[in-house]
Write an enzyme that holds these catalytic residues in place. Structure first.
Site, PDB file in Angstrom:
ATOM      1  N   LYS A  53      -0.180 -16.205   7.796  1.00 15.10           N
ATOM      2  CA  LYS A  53      -0.326 -15.029   6.925  1.00 15.10           C
ATOM      3  C   LYS A  53       0.654 -15.112   5.751  1.00 15.10           C
ATOM      4  O   LYS A  53       0.296 -14.833   4.607  1.00 15.10           O
ATOM      5  CB  LYS A  53      -0.094 -13.748   7.747  1.00 15.10           C
ATOM      6  N   GLN A  97       3.050  -7.750  13.817  1.00 12.20           N
ATOM      7  CA  GLN A  97       2.235  -8.661  14.630  1.00 12.20           C
ATOM      8  C   GLN A  97       2.150  -8.137  16.071  1.00 12.20           C
ATOM      9  O   GLN A  97       3.167  -7.903  16.723  1.00 12.20           O
ATOM     10  CB  GLN A  97       2.851 -10.074  14.604  1.00 12.20           C
ATOM     11  N   ASP A 120      -3.256  -3.805   8.286  1.00 14.80           N
ATOM     12  CA  ASP A 120      -4.147  -4.179   9.391  1.00 14.80           C
ATOM     13  C   ASP A 120      -5.301  -3.186   9.561  1.00 14.80           C
ATOM     14  O   ASP A 120      -6.251  -3.458  10.287  1.00 14.80           O
ATOM     15  CB  ASP A 120      -3.328  -4.197  10.693  1.00 14.80           C
TER      16      ASP A 120
END
Ligand code: NAP
Length: 284
Positions: A53, A97, A120
Site C-alpha cells: 500500500k 491494518q 478503507d
C-alpha cells in the site's frame, strides 16, 4: 473451453493511472494527498500488505505516512494515535491494518477514525451511506470487484449473483453494491450455515467466493459460462491460492480471476482511489 482470465493487475493499472491524474489535479491547487498507514504487531502478512500500500501510494504521488506500534500496544495507545491522525491536516486517509493483534478491538478502532478520512470505507457511517446508496468511500475489496466487472464489460443487471461469505469487509458490502439500483443484480449471500453451498453457487451467473477456505468452490459449484471472482487469499504449501479450485473451474467458467493477480491488486488500487476522493472532498 477455457475461461477468459480477468486480470486484476491490468485493471489496477488503469485505476492507478486515473488516480495519478487526480493527484496531479490536486497538486495544481497546492494539495498533496496524505495516506497514514497504521500497523500494529509483527504479523508477516500484514507487513506485506502495508508495504504494498505504501509503495503504490508513493508511485501515484500520495504522501505516505507510516506508524508502527508493538504487539503489546494497548487499546488506548492505538486509539490515541488514530485521534492524532484525525486531527492532522496533512492526513486525508487513515488505514489501520486489520486484524489487530491480541485483544485489541478492531471495531472500536475503526469507529474512531474520522469518517471523512476512512480510506478503507469500513466506518459504520460509511457503511450506512453504502446501504443508502450514497457512499463516497466504499470498502476497497468490494469496490475492486465491481471495477473488474465493469472493466471487462460484465454487466450485472438482471443477473443472478451469489456471494459466498458475509463479512463486513467483503461479502456484505459487495452484496449491497451488486443489488444497488442501477446495478440490479439479484443477490444471494451464502455463509457457513448455508446447506449445500455447491447447489446455491451453481445458480450464479456471477459467483464471488470470499471465504478463506482453499478450493472450496470446485467445478460442481459453477454454472457453465459463469463469471467467477475469487477474493480468497490462502497461504498454503503450494503458495498463495484462492477459494476457487482454479484449474478445474476455469474449464467450466466463462471468466475467472486468478490468485494471485486478481482481486488483490484491486484492493490496494481502490485504497488510493478512496484517499484521493477524501483529499478532493477536504478541498471542498
Ligand atoms: P471472514 O471475516 O473470516 O469471513 C468469512 C466468511 O466465509 C464468513 O461469512 C463465513 O461464514 C464464511 N464461511 C466460512 N467457512 C465457510 C464454508 N465452509 N462455507 C461457506 N461459507 C463459509 O473473512 P473475510 O475477511 O471476508 O475474508 C475472506 C477471504 O478473502 C480470506 O481468504 C481473506 O484473506 C480474503 N481477502 C482478500 C482480499 C483481497 O484483497 N483479495 C481482501 C480481504 C479479504 P459465517 O459468517 O457463517 O462465519
Amino acid at each position: 473451453m477455457s475461461a477468459r482470465i480477468l486480470d486484476g493487475r491490468e485493471v489496477a493499472e488503469a485505476v492507478r493511472a486515473e488516480v495519478a491524474e487526480r493527484v496531479a489535479a490536486l497538486a495544481k491547487q497546492g494539495k498533496v494527498p496524505g495516506l497514514a498507514t497504521v500497523l500494529v504487531g509483527d504479523d508477516p502478512a500484514s507487513h506485506v500488505y502495508v508495504r504494498s500500500k505504501r509503495r503504490l501510494a508513493e508511485k501515484v504521488g500520495i504522501n505516505s505516512l507510516h506508524f508502527e506500534l508493538d504487539t503489546d500496544a494497548t487499546q488506548d495507545e492505538v486509539e490515541s494515535l488514530v485521534l492524532r491522525l484525525n486531527a492532522d491536516p496533512a492526513v486525508d486517509g487513515i488505514l489501520v491494518q486489520l486484524p489487530l493483534p491480541g485483544d485489541l478491538d478492531d471495531k472500536r478502532v475503526t469507529s474512531l477514525i474520522d469518517p471523512n478520512k476512512d480510506a478503507d470505507g469500513l466506518h459504520p457511517y460509511n457503511l450506512g451511506l453504502l446501504a443508502l446508496e450514497r457512499a463516497v468511500l466504499v470498502p476497497c475489496t468490494p469496490q475492486g470487484v465491481m471495477r473488474i466487472l465493469s472493466h471487462y464489460g460484465i454487466n450485472p443487471t438482471g443477473m443472478r449473483a451469489v456471494i459466498v461469505g458475509r463479512s463486513f469487509l467483503v461479502g456484505r458490502p459487495l452484496s449491497m453494491l451488486l443489488a444497488a439500483k442501477g446495478t440490479d443484480a439479484t443477490v444471494t449471500t451464502a455463509h457457513s450455515r448455508t446447506p449445500d453451498i455447491a447447489a446455491v453457487a451453481r445458480e450464479a451467473d456471477i459467483l464471488v467466493a470470499a471465504v478463506g477456505v482453499p478450493g472450496l468452490i470446485g467445478r460442481d459449484a459453477v454454472k457453465p459460462g459463469a463469471t467467477v471472482i475469487d477474493v480468497g487469499i490462502n497461504r498454503t504449501e503450494q503458495g498463495l491460492v484462492g477459494d476457487v479450485a482454479f484449474d478445474e473451474v476455469r474449464e467450466v467458467a466463462g471468466a475467472i480471476t486468478p490468485v494471485p493477480g486478481g482481486v488483490g491488486p484491486m484492493t490496494v488500487a481502490m485504497l488510493m482511489r478512496n484517499t484521493v476522493a477524501a483529499a478532493e472532498r477536504s478541498m471542498g
